[in-house]
Design an enzyme around this catalytic site. Structure first.
Site, PDB file in Angstrom:
ATOM      1  N   ASP A 106      32.100  76.776  -1.711  1.00  0.00           N
ATOM      2  CA  ASP A 106      32.476  75.364  -1.840  1.00  0.00           C
ATOM      3  C   ASP A 106      31.364  74.545  -2.490  1.00  0.00           C
ATOM      4  O   ASP A 106      31.235  73.351  -2.262  1.00  0.00           O
ATOM      5  CB  ASP A 106      32.825  74.775  -0.473  1.00  0.00           C
ATOM      6  CG  ASP A 106      31.708  74.967   0.560  1.00  0.00           C
ATOM      7  OD1 ASP A 106      30.608  75.431   0.171  1.00  0.00           O
ATOM      8  OD2 ASP A 106      31.922  74.659   1.734  1.00  0.00           O
ATOM      9  N   LYS A 156      22.039  51.700  11.898  1.00  0.00           N
ATOM     10  CA  LYS A 156      22.563  52.667  10.931  1.00  0.00           C
ATOM     11  C   LYS A 156      21.512  53.055   9.881  1.00  0.00           C
ATOM     12  O   LYS A 156      21.682  52.812   8.685  1.00  0.00           O
ATOM     13  CB  LYS A 156      23.817  52.121  10.258  1.00  0.00           C
ATOM     14  CG  LYS A 156      24.946  51.851  11.239  1.00  0.00           C
ATOM     15  CD  LYS A 156      26.183  51.311  10.550  1.00  0.00           C
ATOM     16  CE  LYS A 156      27.298  51.058  11.569  1.00  0.00           C
ATOM     17  NZ  LYS A 156      28.505  50.485  10.956  1.00  0.00           N
ATOM     18  N   ASP A 211      28.780  69.569  -1.963  1.00  0.00           N
ATOM     19  CA  ASP A 211      29.425  70.481  -1.029  1.00  0.00           C
ATOM     20  C   ASP A 211      30.854  69.984  -0.857  1.00  0.00           C
ATOM     21  O   ASP A 211      31.105  69.049  -0.103  1.00  0.00           O
ATOM     22  CB  ASP A 211      28.669  70.469   0.303  1.00  0.00           C
ATOM     23  CG  ASP A 211      29.426  71.151   1.433  1.00  0.00           C
ATOM     24  OD1 ASP A 211      30.457  71.793   1.165  1.00  0.00           O
ATOM     25  OD2 ASP A 211      28.978  71.037   2.598  1.00  0.00           O
TER      26      ASP A 211
END
Length: 239
Positions: A106, A156, A211
């Site tokens: 992948d 975050k 990916d």
């Protein structure tokens, strides 16, 4: 060199799409990612390829055949039960008799396999991992505390790490560390080698890598700035 493309996984991160197609046959524009990988290997002068299959493996075999349309010789392994990312190499002990590549099915990248292999051989080690610096934004506010008292807070934050690209160069002697017939992932292999003090190395790539098993990267791959009739992996991509 010989190359092993790992295509036996179920692609759970891309469900429900992978309930119909195995992840390596998911299309990037008009071409399955596995076809892009095979063309990339051929441009890097590799002509002997093994594809490990399990989940929906017959679809992969039907699409790729013996590889002659890409001027590549393809052979297959079949997993009666899932063997993880590295376990299937145990089925190829008699075939992998020289330095070989292992590639997740992948991956999209412009990594130079020649430079990668040259670096691997220069280290004299058994295993070299292709790596990249990648930034990841946390979905949560991160708290640091000492004795129950908060000492810092980051909303975050973006973390930067050196991550595996899912492309490896190995020597045949690494196969002795892979047990037969049981699931064995790359994490199992690298931790086994580290515990035993076996030297392993990292090759840092500064080009393009995606990916497509991740939804975000799969969507980004559809926006790559290439003409699908021209060789991919050789053009600038739009992030």
């Amino acid at each position: 060199m010989k190359a092993v493309i790992q295509c036996g996984g179920q692609g759970t991160r891309l469900r429900p799409y992978t309930m119909v197609l195995p992840k390596p046959l998911m299309p990037v524009r008009s071409q399955p990612v596995l076809e892009l990988l095979l063309k990339w290997l051929r441009r890097n002068d590799l002509t002997e390829v093994y594809i490990t299959t399990g989940y929906l493996g017959q679809l992969i075999k039907s699409f790729c055949g013996d590889g002659r349309r890409w001027d590549i010789r393809i052979r297959y392994t079949d997993e009666a039960a899932p063997l993880g990312t590295i376990g299937p190499l145990g089925l190829l002990r008699d075939e992998l008799d020289t330095s070989f590549l292992v590639i997740n099915g992948d991956v999209i990248t412009d990594l130079s396999l020649g430079a990668f292999a040259q670096y691997h051989h220069s280290t004299g080690g058994l295993l070299t991992v292709a790596t990249m610096h990648r930034q990841t934004r946390m979905d949560f506010g991160v708290i640091e505390a000492h004795d129950g008292r908060i000492t810092s807070f980051k909303e975050k934050p973006i973390l930067s790490n050196l991550v595996s690209m899912g492309v490896y160069c190995m020597e045949p002697s690494v196969l002795q560390y892979i047990p037969a017939g049981v699931p064995f992932g790359f994490d199992d292999l690298i931790l086994c080698l580290l515990r035993r003090g076996v030297p392993t190395h990292s090759y840092i790539h500064e080009g393009m890598w995606l990916d497509i098993g991740r939804i975000e990267d799969f969507q980004t791959a559809q926006e790559l700035d290439w003409d699908v009739q021209s060789p991919p992996f050789e053009r600038v991509y739009a992030a």
